[in-house]
Design a protein around this motif. Structure first.
Motif, short mmCIF file in Angstrom:
data_model
loop_
_atom_site.label_atom_id
_atom_site.label_comp_id
_atom_site.label_asym_id
_atom_site.label_seq_id
_atom_site.Cartn_x
_atom_site.Cartn_y
_atom_site.Cartn_z
N ALA A 96 -11.04 0.09 14.58
CA ALA A 96 -10.28 -0.33 13.40
C ALA A 96 -8.86 0.22 13.50
O ALA A 96 -8.67 1.39 13.80
N MET A 97 -7.88 -0.65 13.26
CA MET A 97 -6.48 -0.21 13.30
C MET A 97 -5.76 -0.68 12.04
O MET A 97 -6.05 -1.75 11.50
N GLY A 98 -4.83 0.16 11.60
CA GLY A 98 -4.00 -0.21 10.47
C GLY A 98 -2.79 -0.98 10.94
O GLY A 98 -2.14 -0.60 11.93
N LEU A 99 -2.48 -2.07 10.26
CA LEU A 99 -1.25 -2.81 10.54
C LEU A 99 -0.07 -1.96 10.09
O LEU A 99 -0.05 -1.48 8.96
N ILE A 100 0.90 -1.76 10.97
CA ILE A 100 2.01 -0.88 10.62
C ILE A 100 2.83 -1.48 9.47
O ILE A 100 2.87 -2.69 9.29
N ASP A 101 3.47 -0.60 8.71
CA ASP A 101 4.37 -1.03 7.65
C ASP A 101 5.58 -0.11 7.67
O ASP A 101 5.73 0.75 6.82
N CYS A 102 6.40 -0.27 8.68
CA CYS A 102 7.51 0.64 8.92
C CYS A 102 8.82 -0.12 8.83
O CYS A 102 9.36 -0.56 9.83
N VAL A 103 9.34 -0.28 7.62
CA VAL A 103 10.60 -0.99 7.45
C VAL A 103 11.75 -0.27 8.17
O VAL A 103 12.57 -0.93 8.82
N PRO A 104 11.83 1.09 8.13
CA PRO A 104 12.91 1.76 8.86
C PRO A 104 12.87 1.54 10.37
O PRO A 104 13.86 1.79 11.06
N CYS A 105 11.75 1.09 10.90
CA CYS A 105 11.63 0.85 12.34
C CYS A 105 12.36 -0.42 12.77
O CYS A 105 12.54 -0.66 13.95
N GLY A 106 12.72 -1.25 11.80
CA GLY A 106 13.36 -2.53 12.09
C GLY A 106 12.41 -3.66 11.79
O GLY A 106 11.26 -3.66 12.25
N ALA A 156 0.42 -2.39 3.94
CA ALA A 156 1.72 -2.58 3.28
C ALA A 156 1.69 -2.23 1.80
O ALA A 156 2.74 -1.98 1.21
N ASP A 157 0.51 -2.18 1.20
CA ASP A 157 0.41 -1.86 -0.23
C ASP A 157 0.12 -0.38 -0.48
O ASP A 157 -0.06 0.03 -1.62
N LEU A 158 0.11 0.43 0.56
CA LEU A 158 -0.19 1.85 0.40
C LEU A 158 1.08 2.64 0.10
O LEU A 158 2.17 2.30 0.55
N GLN A 159 0.91 3.74 -0.65
CA GLN A 159 2.05 4.58 -1.00
C GLN A 159 2.52 5.36 0.23
O GLN A 159 1.72 5.88 1.00
N LEU A 160 3.84 5.43 0.36
CA LEU A 160 4.44 6.12 1.49
C LEU A 160 4.99 7.48 1.07
O LEU A 160 5.30 7.72 -0.09
N TRP A 161 5.11 8.34 2.05
CA TRP A 161 5.74 9.64 1.90
C TRP A 161 7.25 9.41 1.78
O TRP A 161 7.73 8.28 1.93
N THR A 162 8.02 10.43 1.56
CA THR A 162 9.46 10.28 1.35
C THR A 162 10.21 9.76 2.57
O THR A 162 11.32 9.26 2.44
N ASP A 163 9.61 9.83 3.77
CA ASP A 163 10.29 9.32 4.96
C ASP A 163 10.17 7.80 5.10
O ASP A 163 10.75 7.21 6.00
N ALA A 164 9.43 7.14 4.20
CA ALA A 164 9.24 5.69 4.20
C ALA A 164 8.56 5.17 5.47
O ALA A 164 8.66 4.00 5.80
N VAL A 165 7.86 6.05 6.18
CA VAL A 165 7.12 5.67 7.39
C VAL A 165 5.66 6.10 7.26
O VAL A 165 4.75 5.32 7.51
N GLY A 210 -0.38 11.38 0.10
CA GLY A 210 -1.79 11.70 -0.15
C GLY A 210 -2.62 10.52 -0.62
O GLY A 210 -3.64 10.18 -0.01
N PRO A 211 -2.22 9.85 -1.72
CA PRO A 211 -3.00 8.68 -2.16
C PRO A 211 -3.05 7.58 -1.09
O PRO A 211 -4.09 6.93 -0.92
N GLY A 212 -1.95 7.38 -0.38
CA GLY A 212 -1.95 6.37 0.68
C GLY A 212 -2.93 6.72 1.79
O GLY A 212 -3.66 5.87 2.29
N LEU A 227 -12.32 -4.21 1.39
CA LEU A 227 -11.36 -3.12 1.42
C LEU A 227 -10.94 -2.70 0.02
O LEU A 227 -10.74 -3.55 -0.86
N SER A 228 -10.78 -1.40 -0.18
CA SER A 228 -10.38 -0.83 -1.46
C SER A 228 -8.96 -1.21 -1.84
O SER A 228 -8.10 -1.35 -0.97
N GLU A 229 -8.74 -1.30 -3.13
CA GLU A 229 -7.37 -1.40 -3.64
C GLU A 229 -6.76 0.00 -3.58
O GLU A 229 -7.47 0.98 -3.61
N PRO A 230 -5.42 0.10 -3.53
CA PRO A 230 -4.80 1.43 -3.52
C PRO A 230 -5.13 2.20 -4.78
O PRO A 230 -5.32 1.62 -5.82
#
Length: 195
Positions: A123-133, A160-169, A173-175, A192-195
């Motif tokens: 199982a892999m998580g789809l990345i959600d890294c807007v700062p990555c480009g 993409a619906d999970l809470q991010l840390w302050t680095d936006a990557v 904890g909840p995420g 799959l659970s909702e956030p």
């Protein structure tokens, strides 16, 4: 980088899997942040390939040591699955992003070979890294989904619906807790659970 006081998705993943089985559940955790699949996690062609990346080599040593420790305690071990959250570093370098689908399919095949489990669920998580480009992000996400679509024992789950840390990557904890639950649910065939 973050120290021993921090945790990842393994906490709720382990709890969620443990809640649905009478069998003992052991987790072998290995995580290195800020790394790419193209070189660092390159599994090589065989377990003896000198082109193997440092990340895969150390991961393999960690898994083998963990399995040996369990067996030394008299446990009968069955490897039941693997979870993976990575790809942001590959999204930054477009050549790596375009190679991600092939590299991920190869990594999964090598993990299965080294684990001796040809149909090992992954199982892999789809990345959600807007700062990555945005371009690299979409290329890697598409590659991750394509690998999952091509293999019935590989699951790609939304983050993409999970809470991010302050680095936006990275996830906060909840995420992390929701991500862990979702990894377990994906491998268990549950919604799959909702956030």
């Amino acid at each position: 980088e973050y120290g021993d006081a921090y945790f990842g998705p393994e906490v709720l993943f382990g709890r969620s899997v443990g809640d649905v089985t009478e069998r003992p559940v052991a987790l072998i955790k290995h995580s290195v942040g800020g790394t790419d699949l193209a070189r660092f996690w390159n599994p090589g062609l065989t377990a003896a390939d000198p082109a193997m990346g440092q990340g895969y080599s150390v991961w393999l040593d960690t898994v083998l040591a963990g399995l040996a420790a369990l067996e030394d305690q008299g446990e009968v071990v069955r490897i039941a699955g693997m979870i993976w959250m990575q790809g942001e570093s590959d999204a930054i370098v477009l050549d790596d992003a375009y190679a991600y689908e092939e590299n991920m399919a190869h990594l999964i095949a090598r993990v299965r070979d080294d684990a001796g489990v040809p149909e090992l669920p992954f199982a892999m998580g789809l990345i959600d890294c807007v700062p990555c480009g945005l371009e690299g992000r979409e290329i890697v996400r598409t590659a991750q989904q394509a690998v999952a679509d091509a293999d019935p024992a590989v699951y790609a789950l939304e983050t993409a619906d999970l809470q991010l840390w302050t680095d936006a990557v990275h996830y906060n904890g909840p995420g992390m807790r929701t991500l862990g639950r979702r990894f377990a649910q994906a491998l268990l065939g549950q919604p799959l659970s909702e956030p």
